[in-house]
Design a protein around this motif. Sequence first.
Motif, PDB file in Angstrom:
ATOM      1  N   GLN A  78       0.958  -1.154   0.095  1.00 13.28           N
ATOM      2  CA  GLN A  78       0.046  -0.032  -0.036  1.00 13.28           C
ATOM      3  C   GLN A  78       0.879   1.209   0.071  1.00 13.28           C
ATOM      4  N   SER A  79       1.893   1.273   0.813  1.00  9.55           N
ATOM      5  CA  SER A  79       2.738   2.480   0.885  1.00  9.55           C
ATOM      6  C   SER A  79       3.758   2.547  -0.394  1.00  9.55           C
ATOM      7  N   VAL A  80       3.913   1.557  -1.179  1.00  9.29           N
ATOM      8  CA  VAL A  80       4.671   1.687  -2.476  1.00  9.29           C
ATOM      9  C   VAL A  80       3.622   2.393  -3.277  1.00  9.29           C
ATOM     10  N   PHE A  81       2.537   2.061  -3.436  1.00  8.79           N
ATOM     11  CA  PHE A  81       1.481   2.593  -4.448  1.00  8.79           C
ATOM     12  C   PHE A  81       1.128   3.947  -3.957  1.00  8.79           C
ATOM     13  N   SER A  82       1.100   4.387  -2.805  1.00  8.38           N
ATOM     14  CA  SER A  82       0.827   5.535  -2.116  1.00  8.38           C
ATOM     15  C   SER A  82       1.907   6.388  -2.709  1.00  8.38           C
ATOM     16  N   ARG A  83       3.175   5.777  -2.380  1.00  9.98           N
ATOM     17  CA  ARG A  83       4.325   6.673  -2.834  1.00  9.98           C
ATOM     18  C   ARG A  83       4.416   7.069  -4.460  1.00  9.98           C
ATOM     19  N   ASN A  84       3.449   6.398  -5.396  1.00  8.91           N
ATOM     20  CA  ASN A  84       3.258   6.717  -6.705  1.00  8.91           C
ATOM     21  C   ASN A  84       2.144   7.424  -7.027  1.00  8.91           C
ATOM     22  N   LYS A  85       1.587   7.785  -5.718  1.00 11.64           N
ATOM     23  CA  LYS A  85       0.146   8.673  -5.871  1.00 11.64           C
ATOM     24  C   LYS A  85      -0.966   7.814  -6.478  1.00 11.64           C
ATOM     25  N   LYS A  86      -0.929   6.553  -5.994  1.00 10.04           N
ATOM     26  CA  LYS A  86      -2.092   5.710  -6.650  1.00 10.04           C
ATOM     27  C   LYS A  86      -2.826   4.985  -5.321  1.00 10.04           C
ATOM     28  N   SER A  87      -4.055   4.787  -5.645  1.00  9.76           N
ATOM     29  CA  SER A  87      -4.756   4.026  -4.502  1.00  9.76           C
ATOM     30  C   SER A  87      -5.203   2.844  -4.769  1.00  9.76           C
ATOM     31  N   ILE A  88      -5.309   1.914  -3.953  1.00 11.03           N
ATOM     32  CA  ILE A  88      -5.750   0.431  -4.286  1.00 11.03           C
ATOM     33  C   ILE A  88      -6.231   0.055  -3.083  1.00 11.03           C
ATOM     34  N   SER A  89      -7.445  -1.064  -3.110  1.00  8.33           N
ATOM     35  CA  SER A  89      -7.813  -1.799  -2.157  1.00  8.33           C
ATOM     36  C   SER A  89      -7.207  -2.933  -1.443  1.00  8.33           C
ATOM     37  N   ASN A  90      -7.438  -3.101  -0.386  1.00  7.13           N
ATOM     38  CA  ASN A  90      -6.613  -4.321   0.180  1.00  7.13           C
ATOM     39  C   ASN A  90      -6.943  -5.768  -0.546  1.00  7.13           C
TER      40      ASN A  90
END
Length: 346
Positions: free
Chosen positions: A155-167
Amino acid sequence: MDYKEMLKDIKNDELKNVYLLYGNEMYLKDYIISNIKQKYIDVAFESLNMIYIDGKETTTDKIINACETLPFMSDKKIVVVEDLPLFTTKKETNNLDEDELCNYLGKLNSSTCLLFVLNEVKIDNRKKVIKIIKQNGEIVQLLKLRDAELIKWTQSVFSRNKKSISNIDIQFFLHQAGYYDSNNERTLYDLENEINKICSYLGQRKIVEKEDIEKGVVKSLQNNVFALVDAIGEKKVDEALSIFNDMILDNEPIQLIFHMIIRQLRLLMLTKLYGEKGYSQGDISQKINVPTFVVKKLLMQTKNFSSTNLNTILEKALDVDRTIKTGKMEWSLAVEMFISEISNLY
């Protein structure tokens, strides 16, 4: 000790004099060293206070000399020795004096932190040097992340790329990427690369969907085997054979494919037995040593197989193995016939 406990040592300024970091997740090693540098090393004097040594080419004297030099304009000097063969059962290839090194480890300057880093899954705990490190410092095992911790990291790596993803989609991504496949050596670096690919594919879009993952991530061998067994359970012989042939075209060894099919069927058998006894997903996960989201998929897959059929299939697999090893049939034809035969057992 795990990597999180070492991070606490760094944060609380309680760094020990010596550590041995070993395991197959070198991303965590780099993360630890990055935290040490941020805490103790001034960039302007990094070359003087952060020393890297190739353990395959060094000697005991070189390690000691690097540690003996006092830090410059800093409270700490960090010496990193990578892949020193002394810690494994492998034959040593350099002039290391284990007794001399052991004697020195108990006399390290308080201003020095010596980090031994080993990209190996196992160490030889019988070695005197390992016992000395335990007495004077810590052994840190760098294992693959699991379950909630892995989901949080992803989740943190996606967030670092300014993207959102569900669990749910994170779990799907991890399964597609094959981080837990027993036959490969995928690391967090590999996952990070896959995430970057997906984020590049998204462009300006912020939400990651399941379809994006399917398009962006190359399926692992384990994932293809899962799909193949699904097709067998649904009596889709042509689809199962198509998946098998695609794996061969991808240059996957037929012997490995067959081994992974059998492994998947054994996991199915165990999952079915534990499920029928009333075990929870979490309990089954611990007993068969796979993540809980994989157990969930296995439980769904068991609905296509009876215990009797699974037992029969595994017996046939032994027959196929004997047939191949005695030279009565070549691998490709034998596995194709096996897939066709077990797809018609129902």
